[in-house]
Design a protein around this motif. Sequence first.
Motif, PDB file in Angstrom:
ATOM      1  N   GLN A  43       8.593   9.786  -6.405  1.00 11.17           N
ATOM      2  CA  GLN A  43       8.399   9.965  -7.845  1.00 11.17           C
ATOM      3  C   GLN A  43       8.335   8.617  -8.558  1.00 11.17           C
ATOM      4  N   LEU A  44       9.214   7.698  -8.172  1.00  6.90           N
ATOM      5  CA  LEU A  44       9.201   6.368  -8.777  1.00  6.90           C
ATOM      6  C   LEU A  44       7.896   5.640  -8.477  1.00  6.90           C
ATOM      7  N   ALA A  45       7.364   5.844  -7.275  1.00 12.60           N
ATOM      8  CA  ALA A  45       6.094   5.213  -6.918  1.00 12.60           C
ATOM      9  C   ALA A  45       4.964   5.733  -7.802  1.00 12.60           C
ATOM     10  N   VAL A  46       4.992   7.029  -8.110  1.00 14.74           N
ATOM     11  CA  VAL A  46       3.973   7.607  -8.985  1.00 14.74           C
ATOM     12  C   VAL A  46       4.129   7.068 -10.403  1.00 14.74           C
ATOM     13  N   VAL A  47       5.360   6.948 -10.867  1.00 15.70           N
ATOM     14  CA  VAL A  47       5.612   6.377 -12.198  1.00 15.70           C
ATOM     15  C   VAL A  47       5.081   4.945 -12.269  1.00 15.70           C
ATOM     16  N   LYS A  48       5.325   4.163 -11.221  1.00 13.41           N
ATOM     17  CA  LYS A  48       4.825   2.780 -11.187  1.00 13.41           C
ATOM     18  C   LYS A  48       3.303   2.752 -11.272  1.00 13.41           C
ATOM     19  N   THR A  49       2.650   3.661 -10.555  1.00 12.57           N
ATOM     20  CA  THR A  49       1.187   3.735 -10.611  1.00 12.57           C
ATOM     21  C   THR A  49       0.718   4.069 -12.020  1.00 12.57           C
TER      22      THR A  49
ATOM     23  N   LYS B 243       9.464  -4.404 -18.058  1.00  9.64           N
ATOM     24  CA  LYS B 243      10.343  -5.140 -18.957  1.00  9.64           C
ATOM     25  C   LYS B 243      10.004  -4.885 -20.423  1.00  9.64           C
ATOM     26  N   GLY B 244       8.724  -4.761 -20.722  1.00  8.08           N
ATOM     27  CA  GLY B 244       8.335  -4.604 -22.113  1.00  8.08           C
ATOM     28  C   GLY B 244       8.415  -3.186 -22.630  1.00  8.08           C
ATOM     29  N   PHE B 245       8.480  -2.186 -21.720  1.00  9.25           N
ATOM     30  CA  PHE B 245       8.477  -0.780 -22.146  1.00  9.25           C
ATOM     31  C   PHE B 245       9.815  -0.123 -21.822  1.00  9.25           C
ATOM     32  N   MET B 246       9.985   0.297 -20.604  1.00  4.21           N
ATOM     33  CA  MET B 246      11.265   0.830 -20.109  1.00  4.21           C
ATOM     34  C   MET B 246      11.210   0.768 -18.596  1.00  4.21           C
ATOM     35  N   THR B 247      12.356   0.881 -17.949  1.00  5.86           N
ATOM     36  CA  THR B 247      12.369   0.805 -16.488  1.00  5.86           C
ATOM     37  C   THR B 247      11.683   2.026 -15.896  1.00  5.86           C
ATOM     38  N   TYR B 248      11.174   1.862 -14.691  1.00  7.10           N
ATOM     39  CA  TYR B 248      10.543   2.982 -13.994  1.00  7.10           C
ATOM     40  C   TYR B 248      11.529   4.140 -13.855  1.00  7.10           C
TER      41      TYR B 248
END
Length: 254
Positions: free
Chosen positions: A123-129, A139-144
């Motif tokens: 799920q984190l990998a999809v969020v990163k994509t 850093k500028g938005f929110m953590t994954y």
Amino acid sequence: MDFLEGLNPQQRQAVTHGEGPLLILAGAGSGKTRVITHRIAYLIDHHRVPSSAVVAVTFTNKAADEMQDRASALLGGRRSLAGLTVSTFHSFCVRLLRRDGQPLADLRPGFTRNFTIYDEDDQLAVVKTAFRRLGLEEKGFMTYRAAQSRISHAKNRKEGPLALAASKDAKTRKLAEVFELYEALLRQANALDFDDLLLEAVRLLHYDEAVRAAYNRRIVHLLIDEYQDTNRSQYELMRLLTETHRNVCVVGDE
């Protein structure tokens, strides 16, 4: 075996309850799980309910295994437990979707019963994509992880990207774009995350009357442990599975 031996009057009343819904409220360490396992054994042995018509759900695999072992020990070799379902909510939904989920393809294009289940790392990998495709930086938005947590929280409330897009907060509206792309990427991969297992099982039962009717014919008694921890999807799943017999027993801490 006397399944009532060693139980106090309130526990005996719960174990021997017949037809209809049953709510059991008790504090920690008061024997709530013991009541469920004794009730399972009592239903099968005393009321002659087929073991395949009994479903018990809880929140962890460890708790489910313990419940199964206790019920088996109570019944001994006197009656087969073949067909008895003792599982977590998520495991139950996986089996439902694997076995009877094909009609869901009408609602979720590309869905097949050999779907992939994405764990937290997936799920984190999809969020990163999604972040990368939308030009967002952690850093500028929110953590994954924070984004994934908020998406999961929204799903648990049965809210989609549109609900977040309606927010007055600019960051939440941007998160809605991440959420929307996250969902699209899962569908492209024929994948479900842990929240989807519940959401899509509920959606299938809502949508397909034949599937819903088949499960209502099969499940005569549904028992739920740690009921205080259920979310909206788990509650709806319970309601959809007990429309016919309405024999639902829930045990929880008040």
